[in-house]
Design an enzyme around this catalytic site. Structure first.
Site, short mmCIF file in Angstrom:
data_model
loop_
_atom_site.label_atom_id
_atom_site.label_comp_id
_atom_site.label_asym_id
_atom_site.label_seq_id
_atom_site.Cartn_x
_atom_site.Cartn_y
_atom_site.Cartn_z
N GLU A 261 0.88 -1.18 0.00
CA GLU A 261 0.00 0.00 0.00
C GLU A 261 0.91 1.22 0.00
O GLU A 261 1.64 1.44 0.96
CB GLU A 261 -0.88 0.03 1.27
CG GLU A 261 -1.76 -1.19 1.45
CD GLU A 261 -2.94 -1.22 0.50
OE1 GLU A 261 -3.20 -0.20 -0.16
OE2 GLU A 261 -3.58 -2.27 0.39
N CYS A 300 -3.65 8.15 3.76
CA CYS A 300 -3.32 7.68 2.41
C CYS A 300 -4.50 7.86 1.47
O CYS A 300 -4.33 7.94 0.26
CB CYS A 300 -2.91 6.22 2.46
SG CYS A 300 -4.08 5.23 3.38
P1 NAP Z 1 8.35 4.91 4.58
O1 NAP Z 1 9.47 5.82 4.87
O2 NAP Z 1 8.39 4.13 3.33
O3 NAP Z 1 8.24 3.96 5.84
C1 NAP Z 1 7.26 2.98 5.94
C2 NAP Z 1 7.76 1.84 6.81
O4 NAP Z 1 8.86 1.20 6.16
C3 NAP Z 1 8.30 2.30 8.16
O5 NAP Z 1 7.95 1.34 9.12
C4 NAP Z 1 9.79 2.34 7.93
O6 NAP Z 1 10.53 2.23 9.12
C5 NAP Z 1 9.97 1.14 7.05
N1 NAP Z 1 11.19 1.13 6.26
C6 NAP Z 1 11.97 2.19 5.87
N2 NAP Z 1 12.99 1.74 5.12
C7 NAP Z 1 12.87 0.40 5.03
C8 NAP Z 1 13.62 -0.63 4.39
N3 NAP Z 1 14.72 -0.36 3.68
N4 NAP Z 1 13.20 -1.91 4.51
C9 NAP Z 1 12.10 -2.21 5.21
N5 NAP Z 1 11.35 -1.29 5.84
C10 NAP Z 1 11.72 0.01 5.74
O7 NAP Z 1 6.97 5.65 4.53
P2 NAP Z 1 6.40 6.74 5.54
O8 NAP Z 1 7.02 8.02 5.13
O9 NAP Z 1 6.51 6.27 6.94
O10 NAP Z 1 4.86 6.69 5.20
C11 NAP Z 1 4.18 7.67 4.47
C12 NAP Z 1 3.67 7.10 3.17
O11 NAP Z 1 2.85 5.97 3.40
C13 NAP Z 1 2.83 8.05 2.41
O12 NAP Z 1 3.43 8.24 1.15
C14 NAP Z 1 1.49 7.39 2.23
O13 NAP Z 1 0.92 7.54 0.98
C15 NAP Z 1 1.78 5.97 2.49
N6 NAP Z 1 0.62 5.34 3.10
C16 NAP Z 1 -0.14 4.49 2.37
C17 NAP Z 1 -1.23 3.88 2.95
C18 NAP Z 1 -2.09 2.92 2.18
O14 NAP Z 1 -2.87 2.22 2.78
N7 NAP Z 1 -1.98 2.86 0.88
C19 NAP Z 1 -1.53 4.11 4.28
C20 NAP Z 1 -0.74 5.00 4.99
C21 NAP Z 1 0.35 5.60 4.39
P3 NAP Z 1 11.11 3.54 9.85
O15 NAP Z 1 9.95 4.36 10.24
O16 NAP Z 1 11.84 2.99 11.01
O17 NAP Z 1 11.99 4.21 8.85
#
Ligand code: NAP
Length: 527
Positions: A261, A300
């Protein structure tokens, strides 16, 4: 910034509480800037923890019937309800949300669990799901195929985003646990406290079998490496991280099933026949304002692009701006505040930079920042006022259809024909949800035909459902959540459909007698 004196939250893995041995990462209050707690998983034996969940947790869950696992979900609901006040407090402090916004996360999670508890109860004493009818394969009517769904004998790893630390856990854990699959959750670091605390309460209440629910806070290093072929991973977050997950050897080589997602540029579309000041017009204005301001636009599913007939461009901008002007922004502890903070100062910087990028193609139609913050220091607090942007040339725009700014920001765009409107909506290249506003069922049906393939959900708002519709951005457990293309291509929820991700489908080719015996252990799968 690091605060070594902030309390270190323990992880729960391999059936025991374990603290990381590194300095950890500090979580902050996004309004006051104060350090809250630390998270760390340095030194944890992930292979041991995943094996414990897979072997102990999985076996214990699979020994139960759907009805019994549904009863476990109902017990989890009771635990969360008992501790709800603590969650509200953590959400205020760590997510910077006002009470109504915290409720979307906390009560949304509890509601989803309750829904799956009810669905599971109806599956009764079965241990597998019968998918479709028996099918004859030749002349002999005795030898037939029955498709059957059995829970996978692996773990479900959830890598979650920062915006829903409560709901984000339970909307995934409910169908996983009901399926009989143990859960390991890795919350996003910025807001990990609420997830950790919820898991802690459930573990301490002893309502789930050992190994059924684990939490790992802090860095993500090594998590994907720990996955084996029958495990599944469900990721919510940015498209950039999604790319890393998809290309990891666990997915690319070991065929770990993967649900993504990711970012989404969701749309709101006004019927070209709608006039200014009509009920459908007002409903669009109300919904856009709600979507921009609930959780400070950190959903999101939030509306990012608003498409209206060209003749209504100015009137829509004026109406949305007038309503946004009533949104007071600041400290969620102050009763006068309607909209709290973003989750971190880092997100504040991202949103400010994102607005600047959108402004290269758009004009500012409304900016609430002149009003100042309620009870918060603008130098410290991660508070951003709502901003409505607009462009008279959406066809020539590029970044407006590409960049998701994860804050209280939307862009208004006029269209010149119905066909062009659909074309513009589709420039989002796959979104979670589009909402359409109309009095006309025939227009709604046309819009669905044009938009369904590029959206996980089409939410039609007409005056007859003005008070009963569930909201553009609200994710309901009975409806599918996910979207194609840019949105990640994932599917979650949708009632019992969600169980499919945690089960393996097998074609059983056997005699009628053998299939009768199999059928006695299963229940028809009718999502
Ligand atoms: P993110 O930076 O991609 O982080 C998401 C998760 O991935 C966090 O738990 C993060 O841990 C982890 N992570 C980071 N690098 C990783 C790696 N190399 N390997 C495995 N896991 C890793 O995203 P975000 O900035 O937190 O979230 C915001 C985004 O989420 C927005 O763009 C939004 O559109 C999207 N979103 C989508 C939905 C949906 O249902 N479609 C719902 C909510 C949000 P850390 O926090 O420890 O870095």
């Amino acid at each position: 910034m690091h605060a070594p004196d902030a309390p270190l939250l323990p992880n729960f893995l391999a059936g025991r509480w374990q603290r990381g041995i590194g300095p950890g990462q500090t979580l902050f209050d996004p309004v006051l800037g104060a350090p809250l707690v630390r998270v760390d998983n340095t030194g944890l034996d992930l292979a041991e923890g995943f094996a414990f969940a897979r072997e102990q947790g999985g076996a214990a869950l699979r020994a139960l019937r759907y009805r019994e696992r549904a009863a476990l979900l109902a017990e989890v609901v009771k635990v969360l309800q008992t501790n709800r006040d603590a969650y509200d407090d953590i959400a205020t402090r760590n997510s910077g949300t006002v009470k109504n916004d915290s409720a979307v996360d906390i009560d949304g999670g509890i509601f989803t669990l309750s829904h799956y508890a009810r669905l599971g109860e109806a599956l009764g004493d079965a241990t597998c799901l019968l998918d479709g009818e028996r099918i004859r394969m030749g002349k002999d009517p005795l030898f037939q195929t029955q498709h059957v769904l059995n829970p996978t004998r692996g773990v479900a790893l959830f890598i979650n985003a920062f915006n829903f630390p409560g709901w984000g856990l339970w909307e995934k854990a409910a169908p996983a646990l009901l399926s009989g699959v143990p859960v390991i959750v890795k919350p996003a670091t910025a807001t990990a406290w609420l997830t950790q605390r919820m898991v802690e309460d459930v573990v301490r209440a002893g309502v789930l079998p050992a190994g059924a629910l684990s939490v790992i806070c802090g860095a993500s290093a090594g998590l994907m490496d720990a996955l084996q072929p029958f495990d599944v991973v469900s990721f919510t977050g940015s498209a950039d991280t999604a790319r890393l997950i998809r290309s990891h050897p666990a997915v690319a080589q070991r065929s770990v099933r993967c649900n993504i997602e990711a970012d989404s540029l969701n749309s709101a579309l006004l019927d070209p026949a709608v006039t200014e000041g009509s009920e459908a017009f007002d409903l669009l204005v109300k919904e856009v304002v709600r979507e921009m301001t609930v959780k400070s636009g950190q959903k999101c599913t939030a509306i990012r692009r608003v498409f209206v007939p060209r003749a209504l461009y100015a009137a829509t901008a004026q109406a949305i701006g007038a309503k946004l002007a009533k949104t007071t922004v600041g400290n969620p502890r102050n009763e006068a505040t309607r909209m709290g903070a973003l989750v971190s100062r880092e997100q504040f910087d991202n949103v400010v930079a994102g607005i600047a990028k959108l402004k290269t193609e758009a004009e500012v139609l409304y900016d609430g920042s002149a009003a100042g913050l309620v009870d918060a220091d603008p130098v410290v607090a991660a508070c951003v006022a709502p901003v409505l942007l607009g462009t008279p040339d959406p066809v020539g725009a590029k970044v407006l259809h590409e960049i998701e700014v994860f804050g209280p920001v939307a862009t208004l765009m006029p269209y010149d024909s119905e066909a062009q409107a659909y074309e513009l909506v589709r420039r989002g290249e796959g979104s979670l949800v589009a909402s359409v506003y109309s009095n006309d069922p025939a227009f709604i049906a046309r819009a669905v035909a044009e938009l369904a393939d590029s959206h996980g959900r089409v939410h039609a708002i007409s005056p007859d459902v003005a008070t009963s519709h569930t909201g553009h951005g609200n994710v309901m457990p009975m409806s599918l959540h996910g979207g194609p293309g840019r949105a990640g291509g994932g599917e979650e929820l949708g009632g019992l459909r969600a169980l499919g991700f945690y089960h393996r489908r097998t074609a059983v080719q056997a005699s009628s007698a053998a299939l009768d015996a199999l059928a006695a252990t299963g229940v028809p799968f009718r999502p």
